[in-house]
Write a protein that holds these residues in place. Structure first.
Motif, PDB file in Angstrom:
ATOM      1  N   SER A 135      38.755  35.323  49.137  1.00  0.00           N
ATOM      2  CA  SER A 135      37.459  35.940  49.436  1.00  0.00           C
ATOM      3  C   SER A 135      36.958  36.826  48.303  1.00  0.00           C
ATOM      4  CB  SER A 135      37.561  36.765  50.723  1.00  0.00           C
ATOM      5  OG  SER A 135      38.414  37.882  50.524  1.00  0.00           O
ATOM      6  N   GLY A 136      37.843  37.140  47.344  1.00  0.00           N
ATOM      7  CA  GLY A 136      37.451  38.016  46.241  1.00  0.00           C
ATOM      8  C   GLY A 136      37.713  39.479  46.515  1.00  0.00           C
ATOM      9  N   LYS A 137      38.290  39.806  47.686  1.00  0.00           N
ATOM     10  CA  LYS A 137      38.566  41.206  48.025  1.00  0.00           C
ATOM     11  C   LYS A 137      39.771  41.741  47.258  1.00  0.00           C
ATOM     12  CE  LYS A 137      36.557  41.046  52.677  1.00  0.00           C
ATOM     13  NZ  LYS A 137      36.830  41.199  54.132  1.00  0.00           N
ATOM     14  N   TRP A 138      40.693  40.843  46.887  1.00  0.00           N
ATOM     15  CA  TRP A 138      41.842  41.275  46.098  1.00  0.00           C
ATOM     16  C   TRP A 138      41.415  41.262  44.624  1.00  0.00           C
ATOM     17  CZ3 TRP A 138      46.610  42.960  47.726  1.00  0.00           C
ATOM     18  CH2 TRP A 138      47.554  43.199  46.716  1.00  0.00           C
ATOM     19  N   GLU A 139      41.399  42.440  44.030  1.00  0.00           N
ATOM     20  CA  GLU A 139      40.857  42.555  42.685  1.00  0.00           C
ATOM     21  C   GLU A 139      41.955  42.801  41.654  1.00  0.00           C
ATOM     22  OE1 GLU A 139      38.303  45.841  43.352  1.00  0.00           O
ATOM     23  OE2 GLU A 139      36.618  44.597  44.052  1.00  0.00           O
ATOM     24  N   GLY A 140      41.651  42.460  40.412  1.00  0.00           N
ATOM     25  CA  GLY A 140      42.559  42.733  39.318  1.00  0.00           C
ATOM     26  C   GLY A 140      42.517  44.195  38.917  1.00  0.00           C
ATOM     27  N   PHE A 141      43.216  44.546  37.840  1.00  0.00           N
ATOM     28  CA  PHE A 141      43.345  45.933  37.415  1.00  0.00           C
ATOM     29  C   PHE A 141      41.994  46.568  37.090  1.00  0.00           C
ATOM     30  CE2 PHE A 141      44.045  49.109  34.026  1.00  0.00           C
ATOM     31  CZ  PHE A 141      44.911  49.957  34.692  1.00  0.00           C
ATOM     32  N   THR A 142      41.068  45.768  36.583  1.00  0.00           N
ATOM     33  CA  THR A 142      39.764  46.316  36.180  1.00  0.00           C
ATOM     34  C   THR A 142      38.734  46.261  37.301  1.00  0.00           C
ATOM     35  OG1 THR A 142      39.008  44.180  35.328  1.00  0.00           O
ATOM     36  CG2 THR A 142      40.197  45.611  33.797  1.00  0.00           C
ATOM     37  N   GLY A 143      39.134  45.805  38.478  1.00  0.00           N
ATOM     38  CA  GLY A 143      38.199  45.755  39.593  1.00  0.00           C
ATOM     39  C   GLY A 143      37.453  44.446  39.736  1.00  0.00           C
ATOM     40  N   ARG A 144      37.764  43.477  38.884  1.00  0.00           N
ATOM     41  CA  ARG A 144      37.116  42.162  38.995  1.00  0.00           C
ATOM     42  C   ARG A 144      37.947  41.254  39.905  1.00  0.00           C
ATOM     43  NH1 ARG A 144      36.834  41.460  32.677  1.00  0.00           N
ATOM     44  NH2 ARG A 144      36.499  39.248  33.129  1.00  0.00           N
ATOM     45  N   PRO A 145      37.285  40.364  40.644  1.00  0.00           N
ATOM     46  CA  PRO A 145      38.029  39.476  41.547  1.00  0.00           C
ATOM     47  C   PRO A 145      38.912  38.488  40.788  1.00  0.00           C
ATOM     48  CG  PRO A 145      35.722  38.827  41.427  1.00  0.00           C
ATOM     49  CD  PRO A 145      35.833  40.138  40.709  1.00  0.00           C
ATOM     50  N   ILE A 146      39.960  38.038  41.465  1.00  0.00           N
ATOM     51  CA  ILE A 146      40.879  37.065  40.885  1.00  0.00           C
ATOM     52  C   ILE A 146      40.224  35.687  40.861  1.00  0.00           C
ATOM     53  CG2 ILE A 146      43.088  35.875  41.196  1.00  0.00           C
ATOM     54  CD1 ILE A 146      43.343  38.741  40.191  1.00  0.00           C
ATOM     55  N   ARG A 147      40.255  35.042  39.691  1.00  0.00           N
ATOM     56  CA  ARG A 147      39.709  33.693  39.553  1.00  0.00           C
ATOM     57  C   ARG A 147      40.779  32.671  39.182  1.00  0.00           C
ATOM     58  NH1 ARG A 147      35.495  34.512  42.511  1.00  0.00           N
ATOM     59  NH2 ARG A 147      33.891  35.869  41.616  1.00  0.00           N
ATOM     60  N   ALA A 172      40.763  23.199  48.749  1.00  0.00           N
ATOM     61  CA  ALA A 172      40.868  24.272  47.763  1.00  0.00           C
ATOM     62  C   ALA A 172      39.521  24.943  47.526  1.00  0.00           C
ATOM     63  CB  ALA A 172      41.423  23.719  46.454  1.00  0.00           C
ATOM     64  N   ASP A 173      39.587  26.204  47.125  1.00  0.00           N
ATOM     65  CA  ASP A 173      38.390  26.949  46.761  1.00  0.00           C
ATOM     66  C   ASP A 173      38.042  26.587  45.318  1.00  0.00           C
ATOM     67  OD1 ASP A 173      36.478  28.795  46.014  1.00  0.00           O
ATOM     68  OD2 ASP A 173      37.389  30.443  47.129  1.00  0.00           O
ATOM     69  N   PRO A 174      36.886  25.973  45.076  1.00  0.00           N
ATOM     70  CA  PRO A 174      36.538  25.543  43.717  1.00  0.00           C
ATOM     71  C   PRO A 174      36.393  26.692  42.731  1.00  0.00           C
ATOM     72  CG  PRO A 174      34.649  25.330  45.188  1.00  0.00           C
ATOM     73  CD  PRO A 174      35.826  25.646  46.049  1.00  0.00           C
ATOM     74  N   LYS A 175      36.260  27.924  43.248  1.00  0.00           N
ATOM     75  CA  LYS A 175      36.111  29.074  42.354  1.00  0.00           C
ATOM     76  C   LYS A 175      37.458  29.497  41.767  1.00  0.00           C
ATOM     77  CE  LYS A 175      34.194  31.908  45.280  1.00  0.00           C
ATOM     78  NZ  LYS A 175      34.167  31.073  46.492  1.00  0.00           N
ATOM     79  N   LEU A 176      38.556  29.011  42.338  1.00  0.00           N
ATOM     80  CA  LEU A 176      39.879  29.405  41.881  1.00  0.00           C
ATOM     81  C   LEU A 176      40.499  28.326  40.995  1.00  0.00           C
ATOM     82  CD1 LEU A 176      41.525  30.997  45.058  1.00  0.00           C
ATOM     83  CD2 LEU A 176      40.796  32.175  42.990  1.00  0.00           C
ATOM     84  N   THR A 177      41.066  28.739  39.875  1.00  0.00           N
ATOM     85  CA  THR A 177      41.830  27.845  39.009  1.00  0.00           C
ATOM     86  C   THR A 177      43.310  28.074  39.290  1.00  0.00           C
ATOM     87  OG1 THR A 177      40.163  27.857  37.262  1.00  0.00           O
ATOM     88  CG2 THR A 177      42.411  27.281  36.614  1.00  0.00           C
ATOM     89  N   VAL A 178      44.026  27.014  39.630  1.00  0.00           N
ATOM     90  CA  VAL A 178      45.454  27.128  39.959  1.00  0.00           C
ATOM     91  C   VAL A 178      46.264  26.316  38.964  1.00  0.00           C
ATOM     92  CG1 VAL A 178      47.224  26.783  41.718  1.00  0.00           C
ATOM     93  CG2 VAL A 178      44.895  27.408  42.402  1.00  0.00           C
ATOM     94  N   ARG A 179      47.234  26.967  38.328  1.00  0.00           N
ATOM     95  CA  ARG A 179      48.074  26.299  37.332  1.00  0.00           C
ATOM     96  C   ARG A 179      49.544  26.662  37.554  1.00  0.00           C
ATOM     97  NH1 ARG A 179      44.249  27.322  31.940  1.00  0.00           N
ATOM     98  NH2 ARG A 179      42.470  26.089  32.702  1.00  0.00           N
ATOM     99  N   PHE A 180      50.419  25.933  36.845  1.00  0.00           N
ATOM    100  CA  PHE A 180      51.851  26.106  37.059  1.00  0.00           C
ATOM    101  C   PHE A 180      52.583  26.180  35.726  1.00  0.00           C
ATOM    102  CE2 PHE A 180      49.961  24.032  40.639  1.00  0.00           C
ATOM    103  CZ  PHE A 180      50.538  24.651  41.730  1.00  0.00           C
ATOM    104  N   VAL A 181      53.553  27.099  35.648  1.00  0.00           N
ATOM    105  CA  VAL A 181      54.382  27.251  34.455  1.00  0.00           C
ATOM    106  C   VAL A 181      55.843  27.120  34.878  1.00  0.00           C
ATOM    107  CG1 VAL A 181      55.161  28.814  32.650  1.00  0.00           C
ATOM    108  CG2 VAL A 181      52.738  28.714  33.239  1.00  0.00           C
TER     109      VAL A 181
END
Length: 228
Positions: A135-147, A172-181
């Protein structure tokens, strides 16, 4: 008791002999001789339908197939797993993956304690966290939503989430990029984050024991990338 190799059991040899009897039978002959074959060799589980009638099998085939795991003690091993016995001899741990999948109200005991309520408490916290990220409520350190979400793991801790992501891609939410390492080679992580912004990136460190050296190394590298 001396352990017998699976391929040395009489049930295995019986299957080999049976295979020679049925391997060349035309499929049309099997259906002609048994009109109810499709119903006999198919099953339904929820929304899944499995039709295995178009294989060279007969009633005797299924009897022999079921006799093999019975002789090998599969039922006893299943009961031991569900019973919380420490069947992981290497780590002297119980193997309770099943506890992650049972509904609330079920009881699975480990050392006398029902582990299911604790599992569902954690699943609830995971669901709440995931909803906040989406939903974008969980934000990163600078206050921007996680993408961007990057899973760090190896083996099942990489393949499991990757397969789930692929299977559920339609939701899946198209706004989110999901990758794997998973590769400890630093190039893998570097290429994965090359076009991402640390302020919008969330790393998920996936591990059963959090002692896997490859995973810990990649996690430290990911932290360094975020800090830099």
């Amino acid at each position: 008791m001396e352990k017998i190799r699976l391929t040395e059991r009489p049930e295995w040899k019986a299957l080999q002999a049976h295979h020679k009897e049925v391997r060349d039978i035309p499929m049309r002959s099997l259906f002609r001789e048994d009109p109810g074959r499709a119903g006999r060799f198919s099953l339904t589980a929820g929304d899944l339908f499995l039709d295995y009638s178009k294989n060279r099998i007969a009633k005797e085939t299924m009897r022999l197939l079921l006799a093999l795991p019975e002789a090998a003690g599969l039922r006893k091993a299943i009961d031991a797993m569900f019973g919380g016995e420490k069947i992981n001899r290497t780590e002297n741990r119980a193997v309770l993956h099943v506890a992650l999948r049972v509904p609330e109200g079920t009881s699975i005991l480990l050392d006398g304690e029902n582990v299911v309520p604790g599992v569902h408490r954690v699943l609830g916290r995971m669901s709440t966290f995931a909803r906040k990220v989406r939903s974008g409520k969980w934000e990163g350190f600078t206050g921007r939503p996680i993408r961007n979400v990057i899973n760090i793991g190896i083996g099942g801790s990489d393949l499991g989430p990757a397969m789930a992501t692929e299977a559920l891609k339609a939701y899946a939410d198209p706004k989110l990029t999901v990758r794997f390492v998973s590769n400890v080679d630093g190039t893998h992580l570097a290429e994965t984050v090359r076009d991402l912004d640390p302020a919008e990136t969330l790393f998920v460190v996936c591990s059963k024991t959090f002692t896997t050296q490859e995973t810990l190394t990649n996690a430290r590298s990911a932290r360094g990338w975020c800090v830099r």
